[in-house]
Motif scaffolding. Structure first.
Motif, PDB file in Angstrom:
ATOM      1  N   ILE A  75     -19.309  -0.303  -7.531  1.00  0.00           N
ATOM      2  CA  ILE A  75     -19.205  -1.293  -6.461  1.00  0.00           C
ATOM      3  C   ILE A  75     -20.548  -1.426  -5.742  1.00  0.00           C
ATOM      4  O   ILE A  75     -21.001  -2.541  -5.445  1.00  0.00           O
ATOM      5  N   ALA A  76     -21.190  -0.292  -5.468  1.00  0.00           N
ATOM      6  CA  ALA A  76     -22.478  -0.316  -4.774  1.00  0.00           C
ATOM      7  C   ALA A  76     -23.528  -1.060  -5.588  1.00  0.00           C
ATOM      8  O   ALA A  76     -24.313  -1.854  -5.039  1.00  0.00           O
ATOM      9  N   VAL A  77     -23.555  -0.821  -6.894  1.00  0.00           N
ATOM     10  CA  VAL A  77     -24.531  -1.493  -7.752  1.00  0.00           C
ATOM     11  C   VAL A  77     -24.271  -2.992  -7.788  1.00  0.00           C
ATOM     12  O   VAL A  77     -25.194  -3.808  -7.666  1.00  0.00           O
ATOM     13  N   ILE A  78     -23.010  -3.378  -7.958  1.00  0.00           N
ATOM     14  CA  ILE A  78     -22.673  -4.805  -8.022  1.00  0.00           C
ATOM     15  C   ILE A  78     -23.037  -5.503  -6.713  1.00  0.00           C
ATOM     16  O   ILE A  78     -23.615  -6.601  -6.718  1.00  0.00           O
ATOM     17  N   LEU A  79     -22.713  -4.873  -5.597  1.00  0.00           N
ATOM     18  CA  LEU A  79     -23.011  -5.483  -4.295  1.00  0.00           C
ATOM     19  C   LEU A  79     -24.505  -5.531  -4.000  1.00  0.00           C
ATOM     20  O   LEU A  79     -24.963  -6.388  -3.242  1.00  0.00           O
ATOM     21  N   ALA A  80     -25.276  -4.635  -4.601  1.00  0.00           N
ATOM     22  CA  ALA A  80     -26.715  -4.555  -4.299  1.00  0.00           C
ATOM     23  C   ALA A  80     -27.470  -5.814  -4.707  1.00  0.00           C
ATOM     24  O   ALA A  80     -28.520  -6.134  -4.127  1.00  0.00           O
ATOM     25  N   TYR A  81     -26.959  -6.551  -5.680  1.00  0.00           N
ATOM     26  CA  TYR A  81     -27.679  -7.735  -6.155  1.00  0.00           C
ATOM     27  C   TYR A  81     -27.724  -8.848  -5.111  1.00  0.00           C
ATOM     28  O   TYR A  81     -28.664  -9.650  -5.103  1.00  0.00           O
ATOM     29  N   THR A  82     -26.725  -8.918  -4.235  1.00  0.00           N
ATOM     30  CA  THR A  82     -26.701 -10.010  -3.250  1.00  0.00           C
ATOM     31  C   THR A  82     -27.810  -9.872  -2.207  1.00  0.00           C
ATOM     32  O   THR A  82     -28.612 -10.808  -2.036  1.00  0.00           O
ATOM     33  N   PRO A  83     -27.930  -8.743  -1.505  1.00  0.00           N
ATOM     34  CA  PRO A  83     -29.078  -8.633  -0.594  1.00  0.00           C
ATOM     35  C   PRO A  83     -30.406  -8.655  -1.333  1.00  0.00           C
ATOM     36  O   PRO A  83     -31.418  -9.117  -0.776  1.00  0.00           O
ATOM     37  N   ALA A  84     -30.414  -8.183  -2.574  1.00  0.00           N
ATOM     38  CA  ALA A  84     -31.664  -8.203  -3.340  1.00  0.00           C
ATOM     39  C   ALA A  84     -32.151  -9.620  -3.564  1.00  0.00           C
ATOM     40  O   ALA A  84     -33.352  -9.897  -3.481  1.00  0.00           O
ATOM     41  N   CYS A  85     -31.237 -10.547  -3.841  1.00  0.00           N
ATOM     42  CA  CYS A  85     -31.671 -11.929  -4.104  1.00  0.00           C
ATOM     43  C   CYS A  85     -32.159 -12.610  -2.829  1.00  0.00           C
ATOM     44  O   CYS A  85     -33.041 -13.461  -2.874  1.00  0.00           O
ATOM     45  N   PHE A  86     -31.610 -12.223  -1.668  1.00  0.00           N
ATOM     46  CA  PHE A  86     -32.065 -12.810  -0.405  1.00  0.00           C
ATOM     47  C   PHE A  86     -33.414 -12.253   0.023  1.00  0.00           C
ATOM     48  O   PHE A  86     -34.193 -12.944   0.684  1.00  0.00           O
ATOM     49  N   THR A  87     -33.683 -11.018  -0.321  1.00  0.00           N
ATOM     50  CA  THR A  87     -34.953 -10.392   0.063  1.00  0.00           C
ATOM     51  C   THR A  87     -35.990 -10.461  -1.061  1.00  0.00           C
ATOM     52  O   THR A  87     -37.100  -9.961  -0.900  1.00  0.00           O
TER      53      THR A  87
END
Length: 239
Positions: free
Chosen positions: A69-81
Motif C-alpha cells: 500500500i505504501a509503495v502504491i500510494l508513493a507514486y501520487t506525491p512523487a508525480c506532484f513533486t
C-alpha cells in the motif's frame, strides 16, 4: 464541448514531439544502471552497503502487510513533486521481486494518473494553463484530436510532466477510460524497462557475472523502437 475547447488553439503536435526525450532518456537509464553497479563495486560503499544488508532491509520492508500500500500510494506525491518514479519502481522490484514489483508499480502509476485527472477536472482552466505553461495549447490539441492514441503517445514521449498531462486531460474532458488505458499502455514499456533494470541490479549485487546483458540490450532496443515509432506518429499529426 469541453470547457476549454474554445480557448485552446490548434498548435502543432510536433511541438510535443520535440519536447519528448528519446536517446537521452535511454542513455540516462543505462548510465544510472551502470553507475549504481560501479558505485557498489569500486567504492568503499561496497563495505557498508553489502548485498546482504540491502536484501535484508528491502525484504524486511516488503514483508510488512502495509508495504504494498505504501509503495502504491508513493507514486501520487512523487508525480506532484516530480520525484523520479523509476526509483520507486526499482525499490519495489528489490523489495517484492520483479513480478509483484512491476504490478505494484503500475498500480501506483495508474492511481497517480487518476488523481491528476480529477485534479484537472476540478481546477479552473486558467490555473491549468498556468501550470502547463506554453505547452498547454499543443498538448491539449493533440489530446483532443486523438484521445486514446494521444494519451498513449504522450506517455511514451512526454510533452509535459506526468501530473501536468493529467491536469490537461481532465481539464479538456478526455474520456476517463481513454486516458487510463492510454496511460497504462504508454507507461508499460518504461515500467517494464525499469523492472528489468531493477532485477539486473539485484543480480549485480549478488553476482555481477550473472547479469543478463542480452536482456538489458533487448529492453533498451524495444524502448528505442517504441519512441521512434511514436515520434513518427507525432510527425504525421503535424501534417
Amino acid at each position: 464541448m469541453s470547457r476549454s475547447s474554445t480557448t485552446l488553439g490548434g498548435a502543432h503536435p510536433r511541438a510535443a514531439a520535440r519536447e519528448g526525450p528519446a536517446w537521452g532518456k535511454i542513455a540516462l537509464i543505462a548510465l544510472a544502471f551502470a553507475a549504481l553497479s560501479a558505485l557498489w563495486r569500486y567504492t568503499p560503499l561496497r563495505e557498508l552497503l553489502t548485498a546482504e544488508r540491502v536484501f535484508d532491509w528491502a525484504q524486511s520492508f516488503g514483508s510488512k502487510w502495509w508495504a504494498p500500500i505504501a509503495v502504491i500510494l508513493a507514486y501520487t506525491p512523487a508525480c506532484f513533486t516530480m520525484f523520479p518514479r523509476p526509483l520507486i519502481t526499482l525499490f519495489a522490484v528489490i523489495a517484492f521481486g520483479p513480478w509483484l514489483g512491476f504490478g505494484y508499480g503500475m498500480s501506483g502509476i495508474l492511481l497517480a494518473a487518476l488523481v491528476t485527472y480529477y485534479v484537472g477536472v476540478k481546477l479552473p482552466n486558467d490555473t491549468v494553463r498556468k501550470l502547463a505553461g506554453p505547452k498547454m495549447d499543443s498538448l491539449a490539441e493533440v489530446l483532443r484530436r486523438r484521445g486514446l492514441i494521444a494519451c498513449f503517445a504522450v506517455r511514451i514521449v512526454p510533452a509535459a510532466p506526468f501530473a501536468v498531462e493529467g491536469f490537461v486531460a481532465g481539464d479538456i474532458g478526455i474520456k476517463l477510460r481513454d486516458f487510463m488505458l492510454g496511460t497504462f499502455l504508454g507507461m508499460l514499456p518504461g515500467t517494464l524497462t525499469t523492472t528489468v533494470f531493477g532485477d539486473q541490479i539485484q543480480t549485480a549485487l549478488e553476482d555481477p557475472s550473472k547479469i543478463n546483458w542480452w536482456l538489458v540490450a533487448a529492453v533498451i532496443l524495444m524502448f528505442a523502437v517504441m519512441i521512434w515509432y511514436v515520434r513518427r506518429w507525432f510527425a504525421k499529426q503535424s501534417r
